[in-house]
Design an enzyme around this catalytic site. Structure first.
Site, PDB file in Angstrom:
ATOM      1  N   ARG A 161       5.594 -13.113   9.774  1.00  0.00           N
ATOM      2  CA  ARG A 161       6.165 -11.466   8.983  1.00  0.00           C
ATOM      3  C   ARG A 161       7.142 -11.913  10.387  1.00  0.00           C
ATOM      4  O   ARG A 161       7.224 -11.893  11.511  1.00  0.00           O
ATOM      5  CB  ARG A 161       5.520 -10.620   9.637  1.00  0.00           C
ATOM      6  CG  ARG A 161       4.602 -10.109  10.744  1.00  0.00           C
ATOM      7  CD  ARG A 161       3.592  -9.083  11.243  1.00  0.00           C
ATOM      8  NE  ARG A 161       4.123  -8.050  11.284  1.00  0.00           N
ATOM      9  CZ  ARG A 161       3.738  -6.735  11.156  1.00  0.00           C
ATOM     10  NH1 ARG A 161       2.095  -6.803  11.403  1.00  0.00           N
ATOM     11  NH2 ARG A 161       4.020  -6.009  10.976  1.00  0.00           N
ATOM     12  N   GLU A 220       1.063  -1.038  -0.064  1.00  0.00           N
ATOM     13  CA  GLU A 220      -0.062   0.007  -0.354  1.00  0.00           C
ATOM     14  C   GLU A 220       1.154   1.113  -0.159  1.00  0.00           C
ATOM     15  O   GLU A 220       1.520   1.153   0.652  1.00  0.00           O
ATOM     16  CB  GLU A 220      -1.196  -0.082   1.653  1.00  0.00           C
ATOM     17  CG  GLU A 220      -1.882  -0.997   1.186  1.00  0.00           C
ATOM     18  CD  GLU A 220      -2.737  -1.129   2.489  1.00  0.00           C
ATOM     19  OE1 GLU A 220      -3.387  -0.148   2.694  1.00  0.00           O
ATOM     20  OE2 GLU A 220      -2.016  -2.474   3.337  1.00  0.00           O
ATOM     21  N   LYS A 273       3.960   0.721  10.030  1.00  0.00           N
ATOM     22  CA  LYS A 273       3.804   1.997   9.318  1.00  0.00           C
ATOM     23  C   LYS A 273       3.198   2.961  10.235  1.00  0.00           C
ATOM     24  O   LYS A 273       3.811   4.269  10.178  1.00  0.00           O
ATOM     25  CB  LYS A 273       3.779   1.545   8.051  1.00  0.00           C
ATOM     26  CG  LYS A 273       4.138   0.500   7.013  1.00  0.00           C
ATOM     27  CD  LYS A 273       3.477   1.303   4.965  1.00  0.00           C
ATOM     28  CE  LYS A 273       2.785   0.364   5.129  1.00  0.00           C
ATOM     29  NZ  LYS A 273       2.252   0.364   3.682  1.00  0.00           N
TER      30      LYS A 273
END
Length: 565
Positions: free
Chosen positions: A265, A40, A275
């Site tokens: 992850r 994104e 983020k």
């Protein structure tokens, strides 16, 4: 280093590779392997994204497949062209070759809209007027089923009309949404009629004001994979619970259906990987932008002096797992030390200088001494280092009252200067505050390194630079950004409370040997006995060199690494 040199000849052994090998064996996808990296564009990429890039591109490379770079740009309120540009730069820098396959979710907005119409016509989607609070209340809890919206049974015709009017901009943000009609009693709360379109009166960085309704990530993700012909949609573990939704959308639309596979992850100690939190650090001025060398962003590591080879090696060492865990940042530091040790030019640099006058050395004499450029790579040869009467050594290489085991310079003591001579401290000069400002030393001319004239031995060897030849540089010593392993673990505290106040020390007037005079941005060096450094890309000017410390020389991790590689 070429792209092919980034990858080992041996395919990794992990469960994802086993799945793909079985798929090839059974001809599940006609022998094809096609992966993608779908960021994104709402922030810069971090080291966790690097792991995903290495995995997805590595798979495509190892199985002679294809790799797409695709931007999930479905939220114009948080996305910027700056982020798009930085992501492209980072992916290219890592060596992940997407060729001409760079795509955007916004490329498919018309197609996604048509798919939504198709779902409405099947009676599988409806326009809902519930406000967000009521919608949350109607969704129920993990222990109680939800209840149906009073708007759930609108006719197909009414839903088509309202959805078209949503697209035309007739309603305010939050006034209506389009929801999939699945199961309000499902134990998986994501299947309780999820929102697939919401109204956002915002300008999109690519489509401008063409749209005022935007697809949610869950709706867009599977459609993008389907449109692009992806075979293996590899996601991080938090998307495992989303997989039934991914499958439901594709099955209901009866379109090409890739396989979603989840892996753990990357969580790295002494940092944060959210983020949102990284953006908070930038916006609050805690760090010097997204590419601050203390940030876990790819651009931050690049500016700090990390190499793509080190990041690929790190990704290979940590492997691919099915369960989340906290990875020690020391392992990443190990990877960069291993890489730079083989390729970095050695120089001598004095960060906190103490003047030394060699009283029996001729006043105007200058010698050029041979110094090894890299003992790990003889082909890098040698360089000439000037030696003169006045030199600088590190302040902490001299002590008046040393502890036991101190083998550097002391009053009346001797030490070897790297590549040069043995010197003896004859006199200590102090200022009015009692601080040592200069040492008067003598040298033994028969002890020149490599001359073979003397058998004199001393226990300590220190580095130095010639005072009249030294280059003044600014050196930035970077350390870990946080003082605790997991800054997000304590939910009662703000993660910013654990910021390390000593994460950056700026040394304005370090003294480096003249070899660095022609150094260019991103050039990498080992300052002997100090660490690895690179020329900063942001603050270096034609008049001033600025060096960032990449990592220290000390490596305690390697001792415990045996058997883990």
């Amino acid at each position: 280093m070429t792209q092919t040199q980034l990858y080992s000849k041996e395919k990794p052994k992990n469960f994802i590779y086993e799945i793909i090998e079985e798929d090839i064996k059974t001809n599940k996808w006609g022998g094809r392997v096609h992966t993608r990296f779908p960021p994104e564009p709402n922030g810069y990429l971090h080291i966790g994204h690097a792991k995903s890039i290495c995995l997805n591109y590595g798979i495509a490379k190892d199985f002679n497949g294809k790799f797409n770079l695709r931007f999930d740009d479905t939220n114009p309120t948080k996305e910027e062209q700056e982020y798009v540009d930085s992501i492209i730069e980072d992916v290219k820098w890592l060596g992940a070759d997407f060729e001409d396959r760079i795509f955007f979710a916004s490329d498919y907005f018309d197609k996604m809209y048509d798919y939504a119409i198709q779902l409405i016509k099947k009676g599988k989607a409806y326009v809902d007027d519930l406000d967000p609070d009521l919608m949350k209340e109607y969704r129920g809890t993990v222990n109680e089923p939800g209840k149906e919206s009073p708007y759930r049974n609108r006719s197909v015709e009414e839903n088509l009309d309202l959805f078209e009017r949503m697209r035309k901009g007739e309603f305010k943000e939050g006034e209506k949404v389009l929801r999939a009609k699945i199961d309000m009693a499902s134990p998986n709360m994501l299947l309780r009629d999820p929102v697939i379109y919401r109204i956002l009166h915002a300008t999109h960085h690519r489509t401008g004001n063409k749209w005022c309704i935007y697809p949610t990530y869950d709706w867009a993700h599977g459609l993008e994979d389907s449109i692009e012909g992806i075979t293996h949609s590899i996601c991080t573990l938090e998307f495992e619970i989303h997989r039934p939704l991914y499958d439901w959308f594709l099955d209901e639309l009866e379109i090409y259906h890739p396989q979603q596979i989840e892996f753990a992850r990357l969580n790295l100690s002494y940092t944060v990987m959210s983020k949102r939190k990284l953006l908070e650090l930038v916006q609050n001025g805690i760090v010097d932008g997204w590419d601050d060398p203390r940030m876990p962003t790819i651009s931050g590591y690049r500016r700090r002096g990390y190499t793509r080879e080190a990041i690929w090696n790190f990704a290979g060492i940590i492997g691919v797992a099915k369960r989340d865990a906290l990875t020690d940042i020391a392992l990443l530091e190990y990877a960069i030390r291993e890489d730079l040790n083989k390729k970095a030019q050695r120089i001598m640099g004095v960060l906190k200088p103490l003047k030394v006058t060699i009283i029996n050395y001729p006043n105007d004499a200058v010698e050029e001494l041979d110094a090894v450029n890299n003992p790990e790579d003889p082909s890098m040869g040698i360089r000439k280092v000037p030696f003169a009467r006045e030199i600088y050594i590190e302040q902490n290489d001299f002590m008046e009252n040393p502890p036991k085991g101190f083998h550097r310079l002391i009053p009346g003591g001797e030490v070897r200067l790297r590549y040069a001579y043995i010197i003896r401290c004859e006199e200590v000069i102090m200022n009015e505050n009692g601080e040592v400002v200069e040492l008067k030393c003598s040298y033994d001319p028969d002890t020149k390194s490599g001359s073979g004239k003397s058998n004199k031995k001393v226990k300590g060897t220190i580095h130095w630079v010639s005072a009249i030849h030294a280059i003044d540089c600014e050196v930035r010593l970077y350390d870990r950004l946080f003082t605790v392993e997991d800054p997000s673990a304590d939910k009662e505290k703000d993660f910013k409370e654990f910021i390390n106040p000593n994460s950056l020390e700026i040394i304005p007037n370090a003294k480096l040997e003249p070899f660095v005079r022609t150094a260019k941005v991103r050039d990498k060096f080992q300052f002997e006995r100090q660490g690895y450094f690179c020329v900063d890309t942001k603050y270096t000017t034609t008049d001033k060199l600025v060096f960032n410390r990449t990592v220290t020389l000390k490596d305690t991790w390697a001792k415990s690494l045996t058997g883990k590689l």
